[in-house]
Design an enzyme around this catalytic site. Structure first.
Site, PDB file in Angstrom:
ATOM      1  N   VAL A 226      25.461  68.837  14.842  1.00 58.72           N
ATOM      2  CA  VAL A 226      25.999  67.815  15.742  1.00 58.72           C
ATOM      3  C   VAL A 226      25.496  68.017  17.164  1.00 58.72           C
ATOM      4  CG1 VAL A 226      28.122  66.897  16.764  1.00 58.72           C
ATOM      5  CG2 VAL A 226      28.037  67.402  14.314  1.00 58.72           C
ATOM      6  N   GLU A 227      25.420  69.266  17.596  1.00 58.99           N
ATOM      7  CA  GLU A 227      25.040  69.554  18.977  1.00 58.99           C
ATOM      8  C   GLU A 227      23.581  69.212  19.272  1.00 58.99           C
ATOM      9  OE1 GLU A 227      26.695  70.329  21.533  1.00 58.99           O
ATOM     10  OE2 GLU A 227      28.608  71.165  20.873  1.00 58.99           O
TER      11      GLU A 227
END
Length: 325
Positions: A226-227
């Site tokens: 996600v990051e």
């Protein structure tokens, strides 16, 4: 199938057993009040962080909480249900009964959570805001109906959505069934190997750091997905760096001299997540703290009402579910 308050409380009890936490105090027979629910939910997370459990209250639970106040007289500025409520007090009270803090004023509530594009996308529990500047709010029930405290001389009631809202806000995100996994599957002891991480970039780093800091490797992999999308050279507009998107100051505090080095980044992120997991005893709260800081989680006694954080937590949970976590 909608669990409702009693169903979610039952689920909370199951999660407590799996986590090895002290069980919530037994509720009186037939008790399903918002206060009871919020208390049980808090016990099932970190013992005082309502509104941020793994399952969490749903939009339907918010509607049910609001319906308890049907018939309550409208009183401008009123916050006591025994005497009367105004529109924003009703909304605030319904959410508060389930352990979710909202601002008091309608115009501030119209900025809570995240925006919903249109009534076609609205779900039960969403906040509907009216007029410009906003001076009236209600809670969407479904089928173009809302529950609201309309005006002086009236009372809390269910009515049609009589005009197009100027804002629709979603404070609670529905957690996909796939994310409602047994919390025991997140325990690091069961995730010491790279099982389930086959083909995932940097799987060996996630396993090594997870073992060192007692953090599930799949959780580290989900955060990285996600990051940065597993990009060790990623830089965010805010200046977060590397695979795990560490801010420079945070990286230094974690002993990371180069956030663009995948091994250092994963090691630092594992150390940070380990601290948050131990502090909050809740995966969603630990993720919220990773995104917004532990201070913000403490300040709001749960997942902070920041649009980015409200969206971030379910994104990581979905990525974790995709990894079989």
């Amino acid at each position: 199938m909608t669990l409702g308050v009693s169903g979610v409380m039952s689920r909370i009890s199951e999660l407590q057993d799996q986590l090895g936490l002290n069980p919530a105090p037994a509720a009186p027979a037939g008790a399903t009040s918002g206060t009871t629910f919020a208390s049980a939910l808090a016990d099932a997370t970190r013992g005082g962080s309502p509104g941020s459990g793994v399952a969490g209250p749903s939009g339907g639970d918010i509607v049910a909480a609001a319906k308890k106040y049907l018939g309550t007289p409208y009183v401008f500025g009123g916050t006591d249900p025994a005497k009367g409520l105004d529109c924003s007090a009703l909304v605030q009270r319904a959410y508060k009964d389930l352990g979710v803090d909202l601002p008091r004023i309608a115009s501030d509530q119209a900025r809570a959570g995240r925006p919903v594009a249109s009534m076609a996308d609205a779900k039960p529990g969403d906040i509907l805001a009216f007029n410009s500047p906003v001076d009236h709010v209600g809670i969407y029930v479904g089928d173009n109906k809302m529950i609201a405290a309309p005006k002086p001389g009236d009372h809390v009631k269910i009515q049609s959505v009589y005009e197009k809202p100027v804002a629709i806000r979603r404070v609670l995100e529905d957690t996909p069934a796939a994310v409602l996994q047994d919390i025991s599957s997140l325990r690091p002891a069961g995730l010491r190997t790279s099982g389930g991480l086959s083909g995932v970039p940097y799987a060996d780093l996630f396993v090594k750091a997870g073992e060192k800091y007692d953090v599930p490797p799949k959780l580290l992999a989900a955060v990285a997905k996600v990051e940065s999308g597993y990009d060790p050279k990623a830089v965010s507009p805010a200046g977060a760096q590397g695979l795990m998107q560490l801010m420079p100051g945070t990286a230094r505090g974690l002993g990371v001299s180069n956030a663009f080095d995948p091994a250092q980044a994963v090691n630092g992120a594992a150390k940070l997540l380990s601290q948050h997991l131990k502090e909050f005893k809740s995966v969603p709260l630990a993720l919220a703290a990773y995104n917004a800081g532990g201070g913000a989680v403490h300040k709001y006694d749960g997942i902070p009402p920041f649009a980015e954080t409200q969206a971030y937590v379910p994104k990581v949970q979905k990525a974790l579910a995709a990894l079989g976590g």
